[in-house]
Scaffold this motif. Structure first.
Motif, PDB file in Angstrom:
ATOM      1  N   ALA B  97      -9.466  74.535  47.867  1.00  0.00           N
ATOM      2  CA  ALA B  97      -8.071  74.132  47.631  1.00  0.00           C
ATOM      3  C   ALA B  97      -7.140  74.794  48.645  1.00  0.00           C
ATOM      4  CB  ALA B  97      -7.640  74.458  46.208  1.00  0.00           C
ATOM      5  N   GLN B 100      -2.109  72.269  50.422  1.00  0.00           N
ATOM      6  CA  GLN B 100      -1.244  71.657  49.403  1.00  0.00           C
ATOM      7  C   GLN B 100      -0.645  70.378  49.986  1.00  0.00           C
ATOM      8  OE1 GLN B 100       1.348  74.467  47.342  1.00  0.00           O
ATOM      9  NE2 GLN B 100      -0.309  75.933  47.283  1.00  0.00           N
ATOM     10  N   CYS B 138       3.183  76.237  52.286  1.00  0.00           N
ATOM     11  CA  CYS B 138       2.844  75.935  50.885  1.00  0.00           C
ATOM     12  C   CYS B 138       1.968  76.997  50.227  1.00  0.00           C
ATOM     13  CB  CYS B 138       2.099  74.614  50.794  1.00  0.00           C
ATOM     14  SG  CYS B 138       3.053  73.140  51.163  1.00  0.00           S
ATOM     15  N   THR B 139       0.987  77.509  50.958  1.00  0.00           N
ATOM     16  CA  THR B 139      -0.131  78.172  50.276  1.00  0.00           C
ATOM     17  C   THR B 139      -0.041  79.688  50.221  1.00  0.00           C
ATOM     18  OG1 THR B 139      -1.413  78.440  52.292  1.00  0.00           O
ATOM     19  CG2 THR B 139      -1.729  76.385  51.096  1.00  0.00           C
ATOM     20  N   GLY B 140       0.805  80.295  51.052  1.00  0.00           N
ATOM     21  CA  GLY B 140       0.773  81.749  51.154  1.00  0.00           C
ATOM     22  C   GLY B 140      -0.482  82.254  51.852  1.00  0.00           C
ATOM     23  N   LYS B 143      -5.694  81.014  50.064  1.00  0.00           N
ATOM     24  CA  LYS B 143      -6.864  80.135  49.957  1.00  0.00           C
ATOM     25  C   LYS B 143      -7.343  79.658  51.329  1.00  0.00           C
ATOM     26  CE  LYS B 143      -5.688  78.708  45.258  1.00  0.00           C
ATOM     27  NZ  LYS B 143      -6.657  79.623  44.601  1.00  0.00           N
TER      28      LYS B 143
ATOM     29  N   TYR C 648      -4.567  74.697  41.968  1.00  0.00           N
ATOM     30  CA  TYR C 648      -3.243  74.325  42.477  1.00  0.00           C
ATOM     31  C   TYR C 648      -2.135  75.057  41.740  1.00  0.00           C
ATOM     32  CZ  TYR C 648      -5.748  71.479  45.593  1.00  0.00           C
ATOM     33  OH  TYR C 648      -6.598  71.111  46.598  1.00  0.00           O
ATOM     34  N   GLU C 650      -2.602  78.275  41.005  1.00  0.00           N
ATOM     35  CA  GLU C 650      -2.657  79.486  41.838  1.00  0.00           C
ATOM     36  C   GLU C 650      -1.939  79.244  43.165  1.00  0.00           C
ATOM     37  OE1 GLU C 650      -7.075  80.692  40.082  1.00  0.00           O
ATOM     38  OE2 GLU C 650      -6.882  79.940  42.143  1.00  0.00           O
ATOM     39  N   GLY C 651      -2.175  78.075  43.721  1.00  0.00           N
ATOM     40  CA  GLY C 651      -1.533  77.745  45.002  1.00  0.00           C
ATOM     41  C   GLY C 651      -0.015  77.784  44.898  1.00  0.00           C
ATOM     42  N   GLN C 652       0.519  77.265  43.816  1.00  0.00           N
ATOM     43  CA  GLN C 652       1.976  77.306  43.633  1.00  0.00           C
ATOM     44  C   GLN C 652       2.458  78.752  43.508  1.00  0.00           C
ATOM     45  OE1 GLN C 652       4.294  74.782  43.664  1.00  0.00           O
ATOM     46  NE2 GLN C 652       2.627  73.485  44.365  1.00  0.00           N
TER      47      GLN C 652
END
Lengths: 84, 168, 768
Positions: B97, B100, B138-140, B143, C648, C650-652
């Motif tokens: 994932a 995003q 988006c992701t920081g 991931k 997702y 976690e992604g947010q």
């Protein structure tokens, strides 16, 4: 039928300082309730019709005009937040 | 204005195109060749979303003039998979994932591919510095970094297996 | 190609009490993922039409100026130029019209109001021709003095930017226009008595600068206006129905004349909830008779689209020695750029919303400046208000010798607590988030030299609004789920997961798509963390009606009454067991014989939104030689209600945390004295890169929202609220200096270390 109505504090100047009122004959819906309140606090109806949400018996309703109110309902006039 | 004729290799295919002398390689890839995987996020080489690999070297295609690609081998995100087989990075990005909105993803995949080409066993810090030219909003990056490390792992495992099979 | 389901180790196992779901809470590879890792996904700038022209906007070099004249003659005569438009080509707007602000922002009329304000636009055969022609549009300006700071805007001696703007919410109503667009007051109890009852009172001032959402995809649009007076618009946005409505309003067109096709969106974060280019492209296309494509440069994105407001606050809190907060007072100002916004109102609402404070007074002003019109940015206004409150709470805890989590636990709102507006909180998970951080190994981990640890909390309301979803069952038993919510962070996967759970078929037998404005029912913007909550509710409603339909069809096929047919695991099951179960695919195969196609649309205005809380924990290391702050460890806990797709969620959480860290440390709009932005590019406007950040450990807390079929609260926004204060508190712990002016750039941090910092200028008092 009686409902209890709560106003956010920024509406105080339209409600003569009150943040809470009991309405004895509120009508069947939130829209009727707002009309009732406007009779008591002139100008409040216009303010409440513009983007105001309610919390009715624990649930936030963004567009509440036709939402039924029942005896004993707790109605909080709040604001509809926006978001990003 | 006369157009410049450029011959190069794009994703393994001999390719010819006409471009303006002042046109960026990014615009040529997108507008002349229809390869819209590389994106223009800034046009000034700061965001990395136009990243491609030219002759093995990670490059912001917005900073290269299209005629400079004459004779070069250009790899874009569209050429990363081998037929139906995704590149290990693509697979790990999906499973992890690591995207995003996905607009930076092509550039980040190219930067990560370039990193793993020169360093098949990077540390987390090396991955972070290897991707420092690619912005993701988006992701920081969490991931993304994990997925690059996972892909490196799986690539090493695969190549070890291949080596073992070859010696056996 | 192989697309496998992966279930990485979850950082938070669902509580045992949670209902067991087959799909909800799993981590399938997202349906749109393959296109996004292979370059196939089509974003706004990837759309091309045969014969299209390139459009370019002429922008103001002045922050404030009267437009004396616009001469387009030379530009129109240039090679390749097919159309030129300016403010006069749009319907006139008058002050007070609901469309005035947007109309004037779209294209200046008699004045330019910020540097970068659009004054004209050109369409030509090529981008180079369009740019050359744009440069040849002659605009004569009479420069006016710009209003550039909150202090200037609050100064009654400084002239009003808008002669028609009178402060709303002021009592009595003002008789003179001003740069204060709106005033919000909230109050409860007796604040003076509350402060008198406190053992410690701390009052502090804070400033933050405008920051940009920083989406990597610049705004882009392709418009094709046809001779029958209609237009099709391809663009990326957070809400294409909103783009349609606003574009129609700006052009004075009926809604049905415009079709908006959503492209993949390359980030929005609130900034793509409004429009900038679409009406220009439609008008240029109508004038030229050809499609027109317009793509902003990054500089245009910075100078002309939505930064979040800057802010200036004074916040005072009192606490008893046991940590109980007794009173709060906040004086706040938000600058929303050149037009009014709800920024101050939202700030006033959020500043004390997380804590049960008996007595408070909040006064918030929204001011206008000659800077770009601000736009929503992820939990608008709350990051700044949380910076103030969470810093002062941290200082109070420090002064009282109370653990910062314990301090917050003692005051955290929970179900039934009365919020700022006077209404009771529903079930919320603030306490659970605080406990999750307190119990996390990070909280007690040792720190190295020059390191410090900070904690901060945040709250966001989340919103409902209108959504539509159409579920079409295909002949072979697969399904298509069409919604009107642009997917900005993986929502298609969430829609598919909820549909799979309802229908009982595999998540990959469901194709989730985002329909255009003519292919699905009206749907509000993807904002307010609402997509998975509200559009998810529409999907669930549609699926439940599909299942009712399927049961009826199965009853017909079995020859029994529908009341005898249940739906379980994707099959119609006869209650008496006399008939074999009929899988969904067996029913769709017979659809023609049992009533025709199976398709249902669920549409609703979602009620019962669930507020969300987050608590972040941040370790920084500060270089005492350079003032550089490095975030070395970060943990973020957030109440998602239920995580539909945990990856997702976690992604947010991770993405919002990273944006907040950038806001805290580096990001800011910098203007020169004339109001010209000095850093309109990613080189000088520095957003965090991979090497700036550590892993961000996302801890999903699940306190289900009782009003959503799966307990969803919405997760998109809350994560950006705590980081500003979490980083500031960590820097204070590392350096012993409180920095209350953002960003905490190296220069500012070094100054605080070398000099005595700003503590001495603020008031802190102990009663008794």
């Amino acid at each position: 039928m009686t409902v209890r109505v709560h106003f956010s504090s920024d509406l105080r100047r339209l409600t003569g300082g009150l943040t809470e009122v009991e309405v004895a004959d509120p009508g069947a819906t939130v829209k009727a309730l707002v009309a009732n309140l406007d009779g008591r606090f002139p100008g409040l109806g216009e303010r409440l019709s513009a983007g105001t949400a309610v919390m009715l018996d624990g649930e936030v309703i963004a567009h509440p005009d036709y939402e039924p109110v029942a005896d004993g309902s707790e109605v909080y006039f709040i604001h509809q937040p926006s978001g990003g | 204005m006369s157009r410049v004729h450029v011959t190069c290799t794009v994703n393994g295919d001999e390719t010819e195109f006409l471009c303006d002398g002042g046109q960026t390689l990014l615009n040529a890839l997108r507008d002349e060749l229809g390869l819209t995987g590389a994106k223009e996020g800034c046009g000034t080489g700061d965001c990395g979303s136009c990243s491609v690999i030219i002759d093995g070297r990670l490059t912001c295609s917005c900073l290269v003039l299209a005629p400079e690609a004459q004779g070069a081998a250009v790899l874009t995100v569209e050429g990363l998979a081998s037929g139906d087989d995704l590149h290990p990075l693509q697979q790990s990005f999906l499973e992890g994932a690591a995207l995003q909105c996905g607009v930076c993803t092509p550039g980040i995949l190219m930067a990560a591919a370039a990193l793993l080409d020169r360093n098949p066993d990077p540390t987390e810090t090396e991955v972070r510095y290897g991707l420092a030219g690619n912005l993701c909003r988006c992701t920081g990056y969490d991931k993304i970094v994990r997925s690059v490390l996972a892909a490196a792992d799986s690539q090493r495992t695969t190549s070890q297996r291949t080596n073992t099979e070859e010696t056996a | 190609m192989t697309v496998t389901e992966s279930r990485p180790e979850s950082s938070s196992e669902p509580p045992a009490a949670r209902p067991r779901y087959r799909f909800v809470g799993t981590r399938p590879v997202r349906h749109d993922g393959l296109d996004k890792v292979t370059g196939r996904a089509r974003f706004a700038a990837d759309c091309d039409l045969p014969g299209q022209l390139a459009g370019c906007v002429v922008r103001s070099p002045h922050a404030h100026a009267r437009i004396i004249s616009i001469d387009t003659g030379e530009a129109e005569a240039m090679p390749g130029v097919k159309a030129v438009i300016s403010g006069g080509d749009f319907p006139a707007v008058a002050p007070g019209d609901p469309n005035y602000d947007m109309g004037v922002n779209l294209m200046a009329r008699d004045r330019v109001l910020y540097e970068g304000h659009a004054v004209a636009a050109v369409a030509a055969l090529t981008t180079d021709q369009a740019r050359a022609a744009a440069a040849a549009v002659r605009v004569e300006y009479e420069p006016l003095p710009p209003v550039l700071t909150i202090d200037a805007a609050l100064d009654p001696a400084v002239g009003a930017i808008h002669a028609h703007m009178f402060t709303s919410g002021a009592d009595p109503a003002p008789t003179e226009p001003s740069n204060v667009s709106q005033l919000t007051n909230f109050a409860r109890g007796d604040t003076e008595a509350g402060f008198a009852a406190a053992d410690v009172v701390i009052e502090r001032e804070f400033t933050t600068q405008p920051v940009h959402q920083g989406y990597i995809e610049p705004h882009a649009v392709t418009a094709d206006a046809s001779q029958d007076g209609k237009a099709t618009v391809w663009c990326s946005s957070q809400g294409h129905f909103n783009v349609r409505a606003q574009t129609a309003a700006m052009l004075g067109w009926e809604t049905a004349r415009i079709k908006v096709v959503p492209a993949e969106i390359g980030g929005g974060f609130g900034g793509k909830t409004t429009i900038y280019l679409e009406p220009l492209a439609v008008l240029l296309s109508a004038k030229a008779g050809r499609p027109v494509k317009m793509v902003m440069t990054r500089s245009e994105v910075f100078r002309a689209t939505g930064p979040a407001p800057g802010s200036k606050f004074r916040v005072k809190l009192g606490a008893r020695s046991d940590g109980t907060l007794t009173a709060g007072k906040a004086q706040m100002a938000y600058s929303s750029g050149v037009f009014p916004s709800y920024a101050a109102f939202l700030g006033a609402w959020t500043v004390f919303e997380s804590y049960d404070i008996a007595d408070f007074e909040v006064e918030a002003r929204n001011v206008v400046l000659n800077t770009p019109r601000s736009a929503a940015y992820r939990a608008p206004s709350a990051p700044m208000s949380a910076l103030a409150t969470e810093t002062v709470v941290d200082e109070l805890a420090q002064a009282l010798g109370i653990d910062p989590i314990e301090m917050r636990l003692r005051n955290a709102v929970s179900e039934g607590a009365i919020n700022t507006l006077g209404a009771p909180f529903p079930r919320v998970g603030f306490t659970e988030c605080l406990e999750a951080i307190r119990d996390h190994p990070h909280y007690g981990a040792p720190l190295g030299p020059n390191q410090g640890r900070g904690v901060a909390a945040g709250h966001w309301f989340n919103i409902g609004e209108s959504s539509s979803a159409t579920v079409n069952l295909n002949e072979d038993g697969t399904a298509t789920v069409v919604t009107g919510s642009p997917d900005i962070g993986g929502s298609r996967a969430s829609m598919a997961l909820m549909a799979a759970e309802e229908l009982g078929i595999d998540v990959y037998d469901i194709t989730p798509v985002v329909g255009d404005t003519e292919s699905v029912g009206f749907t509000d913007i993807t904002e307010g963390s609402r997509a998975t909550f509200a559009t998810g509710m529409a999907v669930v409603e549609a699926c439940r009606r599909v299942v009712a339909d399927l049961r009826g069809r199965a009853a017909k096929m079995m020859g029994v009454d529908v009341s005898e047919v249940d739906w379980a695991d994707g099959s119609a099951v006869h209650a008496g067991g006399e008939h074999d179960p009929l899988p969904l695919a067996a029913i769709t195969a017979e659809a023609k014989k049992t009533g025709g196609p199976i398709t249902v649309t669920g549409s609703l205005d979602a009620k019962g939104v669930g507020p969300s809380f987050a608590v972040h924990l941040c370790d920084v290391e500060v270089d005492p030689e350079t003032g550089v702050v490095q975030v070395v460890r970060y943990t973020a806990a957030q109440d998602a209600g239920t995580a539909i797709h945990p990856s997702y969620v976690e992604g947010q959480i991770q993405g919002g945390a990273a944006q907040g860290i950038g806001w805290a440390l580096n990001e800011e709009y910098i203007y020169d004295g004339d109001g010209v932005m000095e850093n309109p590019g990613f080189l000088d406007y520095r957003v965090p890169v991979a090497s700036d950040l550590p892993m961000i450990d996302a801890v999903i807390v699940e306190v289900p929202n009782p009003n959503h079929p799966y307990g969803v609260r919405g997760v998109g926004e809350t994560s950006i609220i705590p980081p500003l204060a979490a980083v500031a508190n960590a820097v204070a712990a590392a350096t012993g200096r409180r920095i209350r002016d953002l960003p905490m750039s190296p220069v500012r941090v070094l100054d605080a270390i070398v000099n005595s910092g700003s503590d001495s200028t603020d008031s802190s008092s102990s009663n008794g």
